[in-house]
Design a protein around this motif. Structure first.
Motif, PDB file in Angstrom:
ATOM      1  N   ILE A   4       3.991 -25.822 -11.662  1.00 26.91           N
ATOM      2  CA  ILE A   4       2.874 -25.128 -12.291  1.00 26.91           C
ATOM      3  C   ILE A   4       3.316 -23.725 -12.684  1.00 26.91           C
ATOM      4  N   LYS A   5       2.991 -23.353 -13.919  1.00 24.03           N
ATOM      5  CA  LYS A   5       3.448 -22.075 -14.464  1.00 24.03           C
ATOM      6  C   LYS A   5       2.959 -20.887 -13.633  1.00 24.03           C
ATOM      7  N   SER A   6       1.694 -20.891 -13.251  1.00 18.75           N
ATOM      8  CA  SER A   6       1.147 -19.774 -12.477  1.00 18.75           C
ATOM      9  C   SER A   6       1.799 -19.677 -11.102  1.00 18.75           C
ATOM     10  N   GLN A   7       2.155 -20.826 -10.528  1.00 18.35           N
ATOM     11  CA  GLN A   7       2.811 -20.805  -9.222  1.00 18.35           C
ATOM     12  C   GLN A   7       4.234 -20.263  -9.330  1.00 18.35           C
ATOM     13  N   LYS A   8       4.914 -20.567 -10.424  1.00 13.28           N
ATOM     14  CA  LYS A   8       6.252 -20.013 -10.642  1.00 13.28           C
ATOM     15  C   LYS A   8       6.188 -18.488 -10.722  1.00 13.28           C
ATOM     16  N   LYS A   9       5.185 -17.991 -11.439  1.00 14.28           N
ATOM     17  CA  LYS A   9       5.004 -16.541 -11.548  1.00 14.28           C
ATOM     18  C   LYS A   9       4.687 -15.947 -10.184  1.00 14.28           C
ATOM     19  N   ARG A  10       3.856 -16.621  -9.423  1.00 12.10           N
ATOM     20  CA  ARG A  10       3.481 -16.139  -8.085  1.00 12.10           C
ATOM     21  C   ARG A  10       4.707 -16.034  -7.188  1.00 12.10           C
ATOM     22  N   ILE A  11       5.589 -17.003  -7.298  1.00 13.16           N
ATOM     23  CA  ILE A  11       6.828 -16.982  -6.508  1.00 13.16           C
ATOM     24  C   ILE A  11       7.658 -15.760  -6.875  1.00 13.16           C
ATOM     25  N   ARG A  12       7.762 -15.478  -8.190  1.00 12.00           N
ATOM     26  CA  ARG A  12       8.534 -14.310  -8.630  1.00 12.00           C
ATOM     27  C   ARG A  12       7.910 -13.009  -8.139  1.00 12.00           C
ATOM     28  N   THR A  13       6.591 -12.883  -8.273  1.00 14.46           N
ATOM     29  CA  THR A  13       5.944 -11.635  -7.862  1.00 14.46           C
ATOM     30  C   THR A  13       5.994 -11.454  -6.349  1.00 14.46           C
ATOM     31  N   ASN A  14       5.875 -12.564  -5.606  1.00 16.50           N
ATOM     32  CA  ASN A  14       5.982 -12.468  -4.146  1.00 16.50           C
ATOM     33  C   ASN A  14       7.355 -11.976  -3.724  1.00 16.50           C
ATOM     34  N   GLU A  15       8.378 -12.439  -4.408  1.00 20.49           N
ATOM     35  CA  GLU A  15       9.745 -12.020  -4.077  1.00 20.49           C
ATOM     36  C   GLU A  15       9.936 -10.534  -4.367  1.00 20.49           C
ATOM     37  N   LYS A  16       9.401 -10.055  -5.496  1.00 22.54           N
ATOM     38  CA  LYS A  16       9.491  -8.631  -5.821  1.00 22.54           C
ATOM     39  C   LYS A  16       8.796  -7.791  -4.755  1.00 22.54           C
ATOM     40  N   ALA A  17       7.601  -8.226  -4.350  1.00 21.94           N
ATOM     41  CA  ALA A  17       6.844  -7.488  -3.340  1.00 21.94           C
ATOM     42  C   ALA A  17       7.573  -7.503  -2.006  1.00 21.94           C
ATOM     43  N   ARG A  18       8.166  -8.638  -1.665  1.00 26.76           N
ATOM     44  CA  ARG A  18       8.892  -8.756  -0.401  1.00 26.76           C
ATOM     45  C   ARG A  18      10.067  -7.789  -0.361  1.00 26.76           C
ATOM     46  N   MET A  19      10.807  -7.708  -1.453  1.00 25.10           N
ATOM     47  CA  MET A  19      11.955  -6.802  -1.503  1.00 25.10           C
ATOM     48  C   MET A  19      11.501  -5.340  -1.446  1.00 25.10           C
ATOM     49  N   ARG A  20      10.410  -5.031  -2.140  1.00 27.20           N
ATOM     50  CA  ARG A  20       9.889  -3.664  -2.126  1.00 27.20           C
ATOM     51  C   ARG A  20       9.410  -3.300  -0.719  1.00 27.20           C
ATOM     52  N   ASN A  21       8.691  -4.209  -0.073  1.00 28.51           N
ATOM     53  CA  ASN A  21       8.192  -3.956   1.282  1.00 28.51           C
ATOM     54  C   ASN A  21       9.341  -3.797   2.269  1.00 28.51           C
ATOM     55  N   ARG A  22      10.389  -4.601   2.091  1.00 33.31           N
ATOM     56  CA  ARG A  22      11.539  -4.512   2.985  1.00 33.31           C
ATOM     57  C   ARG A  22      12.212  -3.147   2.849  1.00 33.31           C
ATOM     58  N   ALA A  23      12.301  -2.654   1.622  1.00 31.77           N
ATOM     59  CA  ALA A  23      12.915  -1.341   1.395  1.00 31.77           C
ATOM     60  C   ALA A  23      12.081  -0.234   2.038  1.00 31.77           C
ATOM     61  N   VAL A  24      10.769  -0.329   1.931  1.00 39.15           N
ATOM     62  CA  VAL A  24       9.892   0.695   2.514  1.00 39.15           C
ATOM     63  C   VAL A  24       9.996   0.667   4.034  1.00 39.15           C
ATOM     64  N   ARG A  25       9.996  -0.524   4.626  1.00 38.01           N
ATOM     65  CA  ARG A  25      10.114  -0.622   6.093  1.00 38.01           C
ATOM     66  C   ARG A  25      11.433  -0.035   6.574  1.00 38.01           C
ATOM     67  N   SER A  26      12.498  -0.290   5.827  1.00 34.15           N
ATOM     68  CA  SER A  26      13.798   0.259   6.171  1.00 34.15           C
ATOM     69  C   SER A  26      13.782   1.784   6.097  1.00 34.15           C
ATOM     70  N   GLU A  27      13.133   2.315   5.073  1.00 38.32           N
ATOM     71  CA  GLU A  27      13.035   3.766   4.919  1.00 38.32           C
ATOM     72  C   GLU A  27      12.249   4.382   6.083  1.00 38.32           C
ATOM     73  N   LEU A  28      11.200   3.699   6.527  1.00 33.48           N
ATOM     74  CA  LEU A  28      10.404   4.202   7.643  1.00 33.48           C
ATOM     75  C   LEU A  28      11.257   4.309   8.908  1.00 33.48           C
ATOM     76  N   LYS A  29      12.087   3.296   9.133  1.00 32.79           N
ATOM     77  CA  LYS A  29      12.965   3.329  10.303  1.00 32.79           C
ATOM     78  C   LYS A  29      13.939   4.495  10.215  1.00 32.79           C
ATOM     79  N   THR A  30      14.451   4.740   9.017  1.00 33.24           N
ATOM     80  CA  THR A  30      15.392   5.845   8.810  1.00 33.24           C
ATOM     81  C   THR A  30      14.716   7.188   9.058  1.00 33.24           C
ATOM     82  N   LEU A  31      13.478   7.331   8.595  1.00 36.50           N
ATOM     83  CA  LEU A  31      12.767   8.595   8.773  1.00 36.50           C
ATOM     84  C   LEU A  31      12.504   8.880  10.254  1.00 36.50           C
ATOM     85  N   VAL A  32      12.133   7.859  11.003  1.00 36.14           N
ATOM     86  CA  VAL A  32      11.904   8.039  12.441  1.00 36.14           C
ATOM     87  C   VAL A  32      13.230   8.346  13.137  1.00 36.14           C
ATOM     88  N   LYS A  33      14.295   7.705  12.676  1.00 35.23           N
ATOM     89  CA  LYS A  33      15.611   7.959  13.246  1.00 35.23           C
ATOM     90  C   LYS A  33      16.043   9.401  13.007  1.00 35.23           C
TER      91      LYS A  33
END
Length: 87
Positions: A4-33
């Motif tokens: 399904i076309k909309s599901q393919k798009k959802r998969i792409r957007t979820n991956e972008k959000a996951r990578m962005r969230n992972r980067a932010v979480r990593s930055e938070l750890k660095t700031l506390v460090k």
């Protein structure tokens, strides 16, 4: 893989959000460090500025839903405890 076309798009957007969230979480750890390192060195001024930056980023991450608001509060409490040991 979805057909399904909309599901393919959802998969792409979820991956972008996951990578962005992972980067932010990593930055938070660095700031506390950074706070922890400044406290270990005994540098009160650097620790205060690093803590202020960490507080701001933790609040922003909680507001955007990257981490839970209670998780942000717990981490801020930990940073405050580190600062308290410095004084």
């Amino acid at each position: 893989m979805a057909n399904i076309k909309s599901q393919k798009k959802r998969i792409r957007t979820n991956e972008k959000a996951r990578m962005r969230n992972r980067a932010v979480r990593s930055e938070l750890k660095t700031l506390v460090k950074n706070v922890r390192v400044a406290v270990e060195e005994g540098n009160a001024e650097a620790a205060q500025t690093a803590a202020a930056r960490a507080y701001k980023h933790l609040d922003q991450a909680a507001a955007k839903g990257i981490i839970h608001k209670n998780q942000a509060g717990n981490r801020k409490s930990g940073v405050a405890h580190l600062l308290k040991t410095l004084n």
